[in-house]
Design a protein around this motif. Structure first.
Motif, PDB file in Angstrom:
ATOM      1  N   LEU A 190      -0.251   5.431  10.594  1.00  0.00           N
ATOM      2  CA  LEU A 190      -1.457   4.962  11.568  1.00  0.00           C
ATOM      3  C   LEU A 190      -2.714   4.325  10.635  1.00  0.00           C
ATOM      4  CD1 LEU A 190      -1.747   8.435  13.488  1.00  0.00           C
ATOM      5  CD2 LEU A 190      -1.076   6.148  14.480  1.00  0.00           C
ATOM      6  N   ALA A 191      -2.769   4.720   9.652  1.00  0.00           N
ATOM      7  CA  ALA A 191      -3.958   4.111   8.698  1.00  0.00           C
ATOM      8  C   ALA A 191      -3.477   2.670   8.434  1.00  0.00           C
ATOM      9  CB  ALA A 191      -3.987   4.622   7.255  1.00  0.00           C
ATOM     10  N   GLY A 192      -2.314   2.327   8.193  1.00  0.00           N
ATOM     11  CA  GLY A 192      -1.677   0.964   8.419  1.00  0.00           C
ATOM     12  C   GLY A 192      -1.779   0.254   9.511  1.00  0.00           C
ATOM     13  N   GLU A 193      -1.666   0.708  10.661  1.00  0.00           N
ATOM     14  CA  GLU A 193      -1.684   0.145  11.960  1.00  0.00           C
ATOM     15  C   GLU A 193      -3.121   0.023  12.098  1.00  0.00           C
ATOM     16  OE1 GLU A 193       0.479   2.980  14.552  1.00  0.00           O
ATOM     17  OE2 GLU A 193       2.532   2.334  13.908  1.00  0.00           O
ATOM     18  N   PHE A 253       0.850  -1.162   0.134  1.00  0.00           N
ATOM     19  CA  PHE A 253      -0.082  -0.036  -0.194  1.00  0.00           C
ATOM     20  C   PHE A 253       0.948   1.240   0.113  1.00  0.00           C
ATOM     21  CE2 PHE A 253      -2.404  -3.278   1.942  1.00  0.00           C
ATOM     22  CZ  PHE A 253      -3.643  -3.435   1.247  1.00  0.00           C
ATOM     23  N   LEU A 254       0.602   2.137  -0.982  1.00  0.00           N
ATOM     24  CA  LEU A 254       1.563   3.233  -1.025  1.00  0.00           C
ATOM     25  C   LEU A 254       0.528   4.458  -0.985  1.00  0.00           C
ATOM     26  CD1 LEU A 254       3.422   2.124  -4.202  1.00  0.00           C
ATOM     27  CD2 LEU A 254       4.517   2.546  -2.198  1.00  0.00           C
ATOM     28  N   LEU A 312       2.857  -1.307   4.109  1.00  0.00           N
ATOM     29  CA  LEU A 312       2.338  -0.080   3.660  1.00  0.00           C
ATOM     30  C   LEU A 312       3.565   1.053   3.861  1.00  0.00           C
ATOM     31  CD1 LEU A 312      -0.510   2.308   4.553  1.00  0.00           C
ATOM     32  CD2 LEU A 312       1.720   3.047   5.518  1.00  0.00           C
ATOM     33  N   ILE A 313       3.701   1.976   2.903  1.00  0.00           N
ATOM     34  CA  ILE A 313       4.803   2.897   2.878  1.00  0.00           C
ATOM     35  C   ILE A 313       4.163   4.228   2.542  1.00  0.00           C
ATOM     36  CG2 ILE A 313       6.908   3.666   1.515  1.00  0.00           C
ATOM     37  CD1 ILE A 313       7.343   0.879   0.823  1.00  0.00           C
ATOM     38  N   ASN A 370       4.580  -1.178   8.272  1.00  0.00           N
ATOM     39  CA  ASN A 370       4.371   0.085   8.239  1.00  0.00           C
ATOM     40  C   ASN A 370       5.558   0.810   7.994  1.00  0.00           C
ATOM     41  OD1 ASN A 370       1.303   0.143   8.172  1.00  0.00           O
ATOM     42  ND2 ASN A 370       1.882  -1.025   9.951  1.00  0.00           N
ATOM     43  N   LEU A 371       6.011   1.604   7.041  1.00  0.00           N
ATOM     44  CA  LEU A 371       7.188   2.286   6.859  1.00  0.00           C
ATOM     45  C   LEU A 371       7.199   3.375   6.362  1.00  0.00           C
ATOM     46  CD1 LEU A 371       8.904  -0.872   4.888  1.00  0.00           C
ATOM     47  CD2 LEU A 371       9.011  -0.328   7.325  1.00  0.00           C
ATOM     48  N   TYR A 372       8.222   4.516   6.888  1.00  0.00           N
ATOM     49  CA  TYR A 372       8.362   5.715   6.370  1.00  0.00           C
ATOM     50  C   TYR A 372       9.285   5.643   4.833  1.00  0.00           C
ATOM     51  CZ  TYR A 372       6.049   8.052  10.478  1.00  0.00           C
ATOM     52  OH  TYR A 372       5.354   8.495  11.273  1.00  0.00           O
ATOM     53  N   ILE A 373       8.729   6.583   3.803  1.00  0.00           N
ATOM     54  CA  ILE A 373       9.572   6.502   2.698  1.00  0.00           C
ATOM     55  C   ILE A 373      10.878   7.115   2.844  1.00  0.00           C
ATOM     56  CG2 ILE A 373       8.414   8.620   2.050  1.00  0.00           C
ATOM     57  CD1 ILE A 373       9.200   5.629  -0.319  1.00  0.00           C
ATOM     58  N   GLN A 374      10.806   8.128   3.844  1.00  0.00           N
ATOM     59  CA  GLN A 374      12.251   8.864   3.888  1.00  0.00           C
ATOM     60  C   GLN A 374      13.272   8.143   4.476  1.00  0.00           C
ATOM     61  OE1 GLN A 374       9.084   9.575   5.121  1.00  0.00           O
ATOM     62  NE2 GLN A 374       8.698  11.696   5.210  1.00  0.00           N
TER      63      GLN A 374
END
Length: 162
Positions: free
Chosen positions: A139-142, A11-12, A130-131, A149-153
């Motif tokens: 939070l949406a992923g959680e 999920f992006l 989810l990225i 659930n990962l941060y793109i940065q």
């Protein structure tokens, strides 16, 4: 069907994840892909993940652009993915803003768009990723029970896609 038999998905988020964050991107000429995003998505696609885009588009509710404007840009974006050998399974978008249209279940951090994809495509929550670039994405992923659930940065900075 139990979780062992379901699809895994990536999920992006769109703005800030797939493309560089700018205020209310709705014109093709303003859309700039994140460096490395095609390679990142290809790695997941090669590993058998379905690819979904989940994006808040409050600019529609705010009257900055129309749903048709969004769809024109979205079709162009999907074509760019195809040119780069990437098949996006589906794009889900939330055109709402709570102060304008009232509360909804699709606007992140609510998990509505993710849940819709899970139901529609028989997706495993625990096997999925989810990225995003903002806390509301994570939070949406959680909230949807997504396994990672990962941060793109963090991904782009490290050059590590998983």
């Amino acid at each position: 069907m139990n979780d062992q038999q379901t699809q895994k998905a990536l999920f992006l988020d769109r703005d800030g994840t797939i493309n560089i964050e700018k205020n209310y991107v709705w014109k093709i000429e303003d859309f700039e892909f994140q460096p490395g995003i095609f390679n990142l998505i290809k790695e997941y696609q090669s590993a058998g993940f379905l690819i979904f885009v989940i994006t808040n588009q409050s600019g529609i509710a705010r009257g900055f652009y129309t749903e048709n404007d969004f769809k024109i840009l979205n079709d162009w974006m999907l074509d760019q993915f195809k040119i780069n050998g990437i098949e996006i399974t589906k794009v889900y978008y939330c055109p709402h803003h709570p102060e304008i249209t009232g509360k909804c279940t699709c606007r992140k951090p609510q998990p509505g768009m993710i849940n819709q994809a899970i139901d529609e495509f028989n997706v495993s929550r625990v096997k999925s990723v989810l990225i995003g670039d903002k806390k509301r994405d994570i939070l949406a992923g959680e909230n949807a029970g997504i396994g990672k659930n990962l941060y793109i940065q963090n991904i782009l900075d490290k050059g590590s896609f998983k």
